[in-house]
Scaffold this active site. Structure first.
Site, PDB file in Angstrom:
ATOM      1  N   GLY A  32       0.855  -1.193   0.000  1.00 49.10           N
ATOM      2  CA  GLY A  32       0.000   0.000   0.000  1.00 49.10           C
ATOM      3  C   GLY A  32       0.887   1.238   0.000  1.00 49.10           C
ATOM      4  O   GLY A  32       2.095   1.156  -0.248  1.00 49.10           O
ATOM      5  N   GLU A 134     -13.891  18.139   4.341  1.00 47.24           N
ATOM      6  CA  GLU A 134     -14.407  16.946   5.013  1.00 47.24           C
ATOM      7  C   GLU A 134     -14.636  17.251   6.484  1.00 47.24           C
ATOM      8  O   GLU A 134     -14.161  18.271   7.002  1.00 47.24           O
ATOM      9  CB  GLU A 134     -13.443  15.765   4.848  1.00 47.24           C
ATOM     10  CG  GLU A 134     -13.397  15.259   3.418  1.00 47.24           C
ATOM     11  CD  GLU A 134     -12.598  13.974   3.231  1.00 47.24           C
ATOM     12  OE1 GLU A 134     -12.789  13.323   2.209  1.00 47.24           O
ATOM     13  OE2 GLU A 134     -11.768  13.640   4.093  1.00 47.24           O
ATOM     14  N   HIS A 254     -16.618   4.305  10.239  1.00 45.61           N
ATOM     15  CA  HIS A 254     -17.027   5.334   9.284  1.00 45.61           C
ATOM     16  C   HIS A 254     -18.545   5.417   9.314  1.00 45.61           C
ATOM     17  O   HIS A 254     -19.219   4.382   9.263  1.00 45.61           O
ATOM     18  CB  HIS A 254     -16.542   4.981   7.871  1.00 45.61           C
ATOM     19  CG  HIS A 254     -16.559   6.172   6.959  1.00 45.61           C
ATOM     20  ND1 HIS A 254     -17.726   6.743   6.522  1.00 45.61           N
ATOM     21  CD2 HIS A 254     -15.561   6.923   6.448  1.00 45.61           C
ATOM     22  CE1 HIS A 254     -17.435   7.788   5.758  1.00 45.61           C
ATOM     23  NE2 HIS A 254     -16.117   7.916   5.697  1.00 45.61           N
ATOM     24  N   ARG A 300     -16.195  12.288  12.812  1.00 42.30           N
ATOM     25  CA  ARG A 300     -16.721  10.953  12.501  1.00 42.30           C
ATOM     26  C   ARG A 300     -17.261  10.191  13.698  1.00 42.30           C
ATOM     27  O   ARG A 300     -18.268   9.509  13.606  1.00 42.30           O
ATOM     28  CB  ARG A 300     -15.600  10.098  11.920  1.00 42.30           C
ATOM     29  CG  ARG A 300     -15.401  10.388  10.500  1.00 42.30           C
ATOM     30  CD  ARG A 300     -14.396   9.484   9.904  1.00 42.30           C
ATOM     31  NE  ARG A 300     -14.168   9.999   8.569  1.00 42.30           N
ATOM     32  CZ  ARG A 300     -13.245   9.578   7.752  1.00 42.30           C
ATOM     33  NH1 ARG A 300     -12.425   8.628   8.138  1.00 42.30           N
ATOM     34  NH2 ARG A 300     -13.128  10.084   6.564  1.00 42.30           N
ATOM     35  N   HIS A 361     -13.646   1.060  10.147  1.00 41.11           N
ATOM     36  CA  HIS A 361     -12.978   1.714   9.022  1.00 41.11           C
ATOM     37  C   HIS A 361     -11.471   1.855   9.210  1.00 41.11           C
ATOM     38  O   HIS A 361     -10.706   1.608   8.289  1.00 41.11           O
ATOM     39  CB  HIS A 361     -13.600   3.104   8.862  1.00 41.11           C
ATOM     40  CG  HIS A 361     -13.096   3.890   7.703  1.00 41.11           C
ATOM     41  ND1 HIS A 361     -13.184   3.438   6.405  1.00 41.11           N
ATOM     42  CD2 HIS A 361     -12.504   5.120   7.642  1.00 41.11           C
ATOM     43  CE1 HIS A 361     -12.669   4.349   5.588  1.00 41.11           C
ATOM     44  NE2 HIS A 361     -12.241   5.362   6.310  1.00 41.11           N
ATOM     45  N   ARG A 396      -9.180   9.765  14.391  1.00 42.13           N
ATOM     46  CA  ARG A 396      -8.446  10.297  13.235  1.00 42.13           C
ATOM     47  C   ARG A 396      -9.277  11.342  12.491  1.00 42.13           C
ATOM     48  O   ARG A 396     -10.460  11.138  12.222  1.00 42.13           O
ATOM     49  CB  ARG A 396      -8.151   9.143  12.276  1.00 42.13           C
ATOM     50  CG  ARG A 396      -7.520   9.555  10.971  1.00 42.13           C
ATOM     51  CD  ARG A 396      -7.411   8.373  10.047  1.00 42.13           C
ATOM     52  NE  ARG A 396      -8.693   7.967   9.551  1.00 42.13           N
ATOM     53  CZ  ARG A 396      -9.033   7.960   8.250  1.00 42.13           C
ATOM     54  NH1 ARG A 396      -8.175   8.359   7.335  1.00 42.13           N
ATOM     55  NH2 ARG A 396     -10.219   7.556   7.871  1.00 42.13           N
TER      56      ARG A 396
END
Ligand SMILES: Cc1cc2nc3c(=O)[nH]c(=O)nc-3n(C[C@H](O)[C@H](O)[C@H](O)COP(=O)(O)OP(=O)(O)OC[C@H]3O[C@@H](n4cnc5c(N)ncnc54)[C@H](O)[C@@H]3O)c2cc1C
Length: 559
Positions: A32, A134, A254, A300, A361, A396
């Site tokens: 990744g 966001e 999430h 979130r 998430h 986060r």
């Protein structure tokens, strides 16, 4: 041994024969953003071998939709990005690491662009980049490639790796365990054992240093936005090797995962709310308006908990994301991948309300590292979602993970390797190959389901001592059972991953039980208040059990 870019498989043998290890300067586990970024930098010091367990682009990185947070707008500042990160982190972020990571954001965007990544542009913002908004961000700062940002970054890094003469990447090579031994009282890592998933044979790699970049652990839960690779392998391997893990109870759910009988793990990006979508209950009420000043764009953890509360209060299965304010044309232009996917389920993007539920998430905790990615085991590094750097604290901030993974992996790659002392220790114990249990495949399937359901029911958004006690007791038994099976059977990926999710699940539940307060992502019904002193949880896997201590954040020495 020198690897060439054309090699596609390492020679392997059944491990009981203790094959001679393959050698490289640097071994990277995972392809990744963290593993690839690290490999490109580390290759300046010698040959790098990347092992990845499925195909090269199969990663959470490749699925990231929203983007990468960086300060590029003239009305924005590093101080504001740091403040937003600390606010979301609910008192548990390490300020010095946050500041360093945030300051590196603009340089990262420029270097990815130089490597060939294309981000969306507009005339309105600094450097011509179109900056999205966001939840939890006080300014527009999300650099994106529409809703395929992760794919753009992953493919850019993969091409750079493919063109690098010092880097070899092998697919379908599943790392099993780290190879460690004690030198003058300190643990040192000498490489790792692996399973070649195409031949079923096992082997060993000997390296001067090893980078764990194996991503997250969403598959520990029944409902997750994560891809199938996210089976917590790195957390479990590091714990077995003697590393401490930090804040493992801080798992981010999430708020908006698509709820559809045919959809598996499909995320509706937070950027959709950033563009004007709002959450409504099944009666059409915009319930978030009364619950938080930022409404549907609250952090979130708040949104996920409020959706959970609202659906439980009303007895509904999901809530609706009302996207009518964005409109069909704009939605299709800005979110082409989400539009296409919704279309497959008969939902007209930008017009129809989208049914959504919270799902596991992101892991904010992980393997404890210092700013250079060093773990407590010499020669072993960690970066990306598997690492606990202190950037995310108890929650986060959206789009901070690609940023953190990239800049800290790059920093770790700059560390000059120290040759491991010789002679090397005994390789990891060779698995025996007893005949498999009758119906082994079916039993493994049931155990997988059992772990994932248990985590959802007892280690979900809302926790209590009673639930966590049940989780700990049952996960401890599942861990022991899967460990025994692993020690006595030829490894298969299902067995290896079950061994890893049950150990990681146990460490998460133990950390959650030890934290007797509610903070950020961690909500305890029996301890609703937040302790005045912020403390990190540190967990170690010792002699078959898990020890957890809570340590004050201030003055925390690096491992
Ligand atoms: C749907 C989704 C959307 C997201 N959107 C955003 C976003 O918009 N912005 C943002 O900042 N973050 C986002 N995130 C989070 C972010 O994508 C991840 O945290 C980040 O990409 C993790 O990178 P990584 O390199 O650590 O792990 P990954 O990208 O997951 O890579 C892990 C690698 O390790 C390999 N691996 C795992 N176990 C083994 C093993 N045992 N042996 C060998 N190889 C192994 C995997 O195959 C994979 O190649 C999103 C995550 C998801 C799931």
């Amino acid at each position: 041994m020198v690897y060439t870019a054309t090699e596609t498989r390492l020679p392997t043998e059944i491990m009981s024969a203790h094959p001679a290890p393959h050698r490289c300067t640097t071994l990277v586990l995972g392809s990744g953003v963290a593993g690839l970024t690290y490999a490109l930098r580390a290759a300046e010091h010698g040959p790098v071998l990347i092992l990845t367990k499925k195909s090269r682009s199969d990663s959470s990185t490749n699925r990231a939709q929203g983007g990468l947070a960086a300060v590029l707008d003239p009305t924005d500042s590093f101080d504001l990005h740091v403040a937003d990160t600390l606010e979301a982190g609910a008192g548990l972020c390490r300020r010095d690491v946050v500041e360093w990571v945030v300051r590196e954001g603009p340089t990262l965007v420029r270097s990815l662009t130089k490597l060939g990544a294309t981000f969306e542009h507009t005339d309105d913002h600094s450097e011509g980049l179109d900056l999205g908004l966001e939840g939890g961000h006080s300014r527009r700062r999300i650099v994106h490639s529409k809703d395929r940002t992760g794919q753009e970054i992953e493919s850019t890094l993969l091409s750079a790796v493919a063109n690098h003469p010092e880097i070899t990447l092998l697919e379908h090579h599943l790392a099993l365990d780290l190879w460690t031994g004690a030198v003058e009282g300190r643990q040192r890592c000498y490489g790792a054992s692996f399973l070649d998933q195409e031949t079923g044979a096992t082997g060993l790699v000997r390296s001067e240093r090893t980078m764990l970049a194996t991503g997250g652990c969403g598959k520990v839960y029944r409902y997750t936005t994560n891809p199938d690779i996210a089976t917590a392998d790195g957390f479990a391997m590091a714990a077995r090797a003697g590393c401490s893990l930090g804040n493992m109870e801080m798992v981010q759910f999430h708020p908006t995962c698509l709820h559809h009988p045919d959809a598996k793990s499909f995320l509706i990006s937070e950027a959709v709310r950033g563009e004007g979508a709002v959450l409504r209950n099944m009666s059409g009420e915009e319930f978030m308006k009364e619950r938080h000043p930022l409404g549907s764009l609250a952090p979130r953890d708040v949104v996920a908990r409020e959706i959970d509360r609202e659906t439980k209060r009303r007895g509904d299965k999901f809530v609706l994301l009302d996207v009518s304010g964005i409109g069909e044309k704009r939605f299709r232009e800005r979110f082409p991948a989400i539009s296409e996917r919704l279309g497959n389920y008969g939902i007209i993007a930008g017009r129809d309300p989208i049914p959504v539920v919270p799902a596991a998430h992101y892991m904010c905790g992980g393997v404890a590292v210092d700013m250079d990615g060093r773990t407590e085991v010499d020669g072993l590094f960690a970066a990306g979602e598997v690492a606990f750097t202190g950037v995310h604290g108890a929650n986060r901030l959206a789009s901070n993970s690609l940023l953190e993974a990239s800049v800290l992996a790059e920093r770790a790659g700059a560390v000059v390797p120290e040759p491991a002392t010789r002679p090397e220790p005994e390789p990891p114990p060779a698995p025996r190959t007893d005949p498999p249990l009758m119906d082994q495949g079916v039993i493994l399937d049931h155990e997988w389901d059992a772990v994932r359901s248990l985590m959802l029911n007892y280690m979900g958004l809302v926790r209590s001592r009673g639930r966590l006690d049940r989780a700990v007791t049952r996960l401890a038994e599942m861990r022991e059972w899967s460990e025994h099976l692993y020690r006595t059977n030829k490894p298969s990926s299902d067995l290896v991953e079950l061994r890893n999710i049950s150990l990681t699940g146990l460490m998460m539940a133990m950390a959650a039980r030890a934290r007797e307060e509610s903070r950020g992502l961690h909500t305890r019904l029996d301890f609703p208040d937040t302790d005045p002193v912020p403390r990190e949880s540190w967990s170690r896997f010792v002699e078959g059990g898990v020890e957890v201590t809570l340590r004050p954040l201030e003055g925390q020495p690096s491992p």
